[in-house]
Write a protein that holds these residues in place. Sequence first.
Motif, PDB file in Angstrom:
ATOM      1  N   ASN A 222      38.696  62.330  66.454  1.00  0.00           N
ATOM      2  CA  ASN A 222      37.846  63.458  66.829  1.00  0.00           C
ATOM      3  C   ASN A 222      37.282  63.343  68.243  1.00  0.00           C
ATOM      4  O   ASN A 222      36.109  63.583  68.463  1.00  0.00           O
ATOM      5  N   CYS A 223      38.122  62.992  69.201  1.00  0.00           N
ATOM      6  CA  CYS A 223      37.654  62.971  70.585  1.00  0.00           C
ATOM      7  C   CYS A 223      37.708  64.392  71.146  1.00  0.00           C
ATOM      8  O   CYS A 223      38.769  65.006  71.169  1.00  0.00           O
ATOM      9  N   GLY A 224      36.559  64.894  71.595  1.00  0.00           N
ATOM     10  CA  GLY A 224      36.531  66.246  72.154  1.00  0.00           C
ATOM     11  C   GLY A 224      36.298  66.241  73.660  1.00  0.00           C
ATOM     12  O   GLY A 224      36.020  67.286  74.256  1.00  0.00           O
ATOM     13  N   ASN A 225      36.429  65.049  74.281  1.00  0.00           N
ATOM     14  CA  ASN A 225      36.071  64.929  75.705  1.00  0.00           C
ATOM     15  C   ASN A 225      36.916  65.791  76.625  1.00  0.00           C
ATOM     16  O   ASN A 225      36.517  66.077  77.749  1.00  0.00           O
ATOM     17  N   SER A 226      38.110  66.210  76.148  1.00  0.00           N
ATOM     18  CA  SER A 226      38.971  67.023  77.014  1.00  0.00           C
ATOM     19  C   SER A 226      39.091  68.476  76.539  1.00  0.00           C
ATOM     20  O   SER A 226      39.989  69.204  76.981  1.00  0.00           O
ATOM     21  N   LEU A 274      44.277  65.360  74.545  1.00  0.00           N
ATOM     22  CA  LEU A 274      44.057  63.920  74.722  1.00  0.00           C
ATOM     23  C   LEU A 274      43.521  63.661  76.131  1.00  0.00           C
ATOM     24  O   LEU A 274      43.908  64.324  77.094  1.00  0.00           O
ATOM     25  N   CYS A 275      42.628  62.674  76.238  1.00  0.00           N
ATOM     26  CA  CYS A 275      42.042  62.347  77.543  1.00  0.00           C
ATOM     27  C   CYS A 275      43.106  61.713  78.454  1.00  0.00           C
ATOM     28  O   CYS A 275      44.137  61.225  77.976  1.00  0.00           O
ATOM     29  N   THR A 276      42.830  61.705  79.751  1.00  0.00           N
ATOM     30  CA  THR A 276      43.743  61.109  80.741  1.00  0.00           C
ATOM     31  C   THR A 276      43.996  59.635  80.390  1.00  0.00           C
ATOM     32  O   THR A 276      43.070  58.942  79.953  1.00  0.00           O
ATOM     33  N   THR A 279      41.493  56.342  80.183  1.00  0.00           N
ATOM     34  CA  THR A 279      40.068  56.692  80.252  1.00  0.00           C
ATOM     35  C   THR A 279      39.408  56.708  78.874  1.00  0.00           C
ATOM     36  O   THR A 279      38.192  56.821  78.773  1.00  0.00           O
ATOM     37  N   CYS A 280      40.218  56.637  77.811  1.00  0.00           N
ATOM     38  CA  CYS A 280      39.629  56.785  76.477  1.00  0.00           C
ATOM     39  C   CYS A 280      40.460  55.975  75.480  1.00  0.00           C
ATOM     40  O   CYS A 280      41.646  56.240  75.298  1.00  0.00           O
ATOM     41  N   HIS A 281      39.829  55.001  74.870  1.00  0.00           N
ATOM     42  CA  HIS A 281      40.522  54.084  73.957  1.00  0.00           C
ATOM     43  C   HIS A 281      41.177  54.856  72.799  1.00  0.00           C
ATOM     44  O   HIS A 281      42.338  54.644  72.470  1.00  0.00           O
ATOM     45  N   ALA A 282      40.415  55.791  72.195  1.00  0.00           N
ATOM     46  CA  ALA A 282      40.906  56.524  71.018  1.00  0.00           C
ATOM     47  C   ALA A 282      42.118  57.386  71.383  1.00  0.00           C
ATOM     48  O   ALA A 282      43.122  57.405  70.665  1.00  0.00           O
ATOM     49  N   CYS A 283      42.039  58.095  72.518  1.00  0.00           N
ATOM     50  CA  CYS A 283      43.156  58.970  72.911  1.00  0.00           C
ATOM     51  C   CYS A 283      44.376  58.149  73.316  1.00  0.00           C
ATOM     52  O   CYS A 283      45.511  58.540  73.038  1.00  0.00           O
ATOM     53  N   ASP A 284      44.152  56.980  73.957  1.00  0.00           N
ATOM     54  CA  ASP A 284      45.278  56.107  74.316  1.00  0.00           C
ATOM     55  C   ASP A 284      46.002  55.641  73.055  1.00  0.00           C
ATOM     56  O   ASP A 284      47.233  55.573  73.038  1.00  0.00           O
TER      57      ASP A 284
HETATM   58 ZN   LIG Z   1      39.519  60.920  74.342  1.00  0.00          ZN
END
Ligand SMILES: [Zn+2]
Length: 294
Positions: A222-226, A274-276, A279-284
């Motif tokens: 649930n990463c919403g950073n992007s 997904l984040c760049t 920059t984001c452990h979860a998205c990677d």
């Molecule tokens: Zn992310």
Amino acid sequence: MTGAANLRGQLYDFRRRHGRSATSRKMARGIRALGVYSGDVVIAHTSLRKVGKVRGGPEALIKALRKAVGSKGTICMPAHSYGHEDPIFYSGPVPELSDVERMRAAVAPFDPRTSPTTGMGVVAETFRQLPGVRRSPMPLGIAALGPAAEYITATQSLDDPQGLESPVGRIYALGGKALLIGVKLDRDTTLHVAEALANTPWQRRGRVHLTSGWTDYTARLNCGNSFWRIEPVLHERGLITYGRVGRARSMCISVRDSVDLAAQLLMSEPGYFLCTVGTCHACDAARPRAQSGM
Ligand SMILES: [Zn+2]
């Protein structure tokens, strides 16, 4: 910081201290101008600091929101509370087991009646404590006030806290509106419903301390950073209204429009939100599955 940025910062602080105060009546006018009407179901994400000087503080902004939707409308706010997770699931270097035991002993159980919200802003934290406000039972929760509040908050599962059968899913089903006051689209929690509609394939395991004890779950990432990526697309299609509440740049979007569009984008490109890289452990961790199209 550059000289120009510094000057802009000073000007901003000066206006905040000496500018005219926003009253609940003026703020309600700004909220209506964004396209919020009597009877609406609205989820508001707010930064009071961005609104500037407010006569009456956070309560005045809540009053303005209630004025805009009237007695038949329902106001919702995010009520996420972090810090109840088992430290073994923290991202980053794995701590020594003896440290995990010590850290785990210090984790307080999540209690929807008393646990403070984390990083949701002073307005959301004030709102969840008001008489009559209902809060959904899980840490990634929603607080709500109004005729639809009970329906929205009644149940929430740990395994699908932001899916179709969740508080944000019910805001989507009710045709609600997302109102972003002084914050950007990365704060719009309703967009997680799109991940459920598009059935994004990545999941994360966790364990959370509830009042009933430690409970394991497997939920969608649930990463919403992007989520901000969708703003130009919404704008291009005329699906976003811009305005001001006090001094805060604000936006209003139909949750159905934004979620349906986000779901379409995710179906053609699963890694859209997904984040760049790096920059984001979860998205990677999720990226290989997005690339393999699984
Ligand atoms: Zn992310």
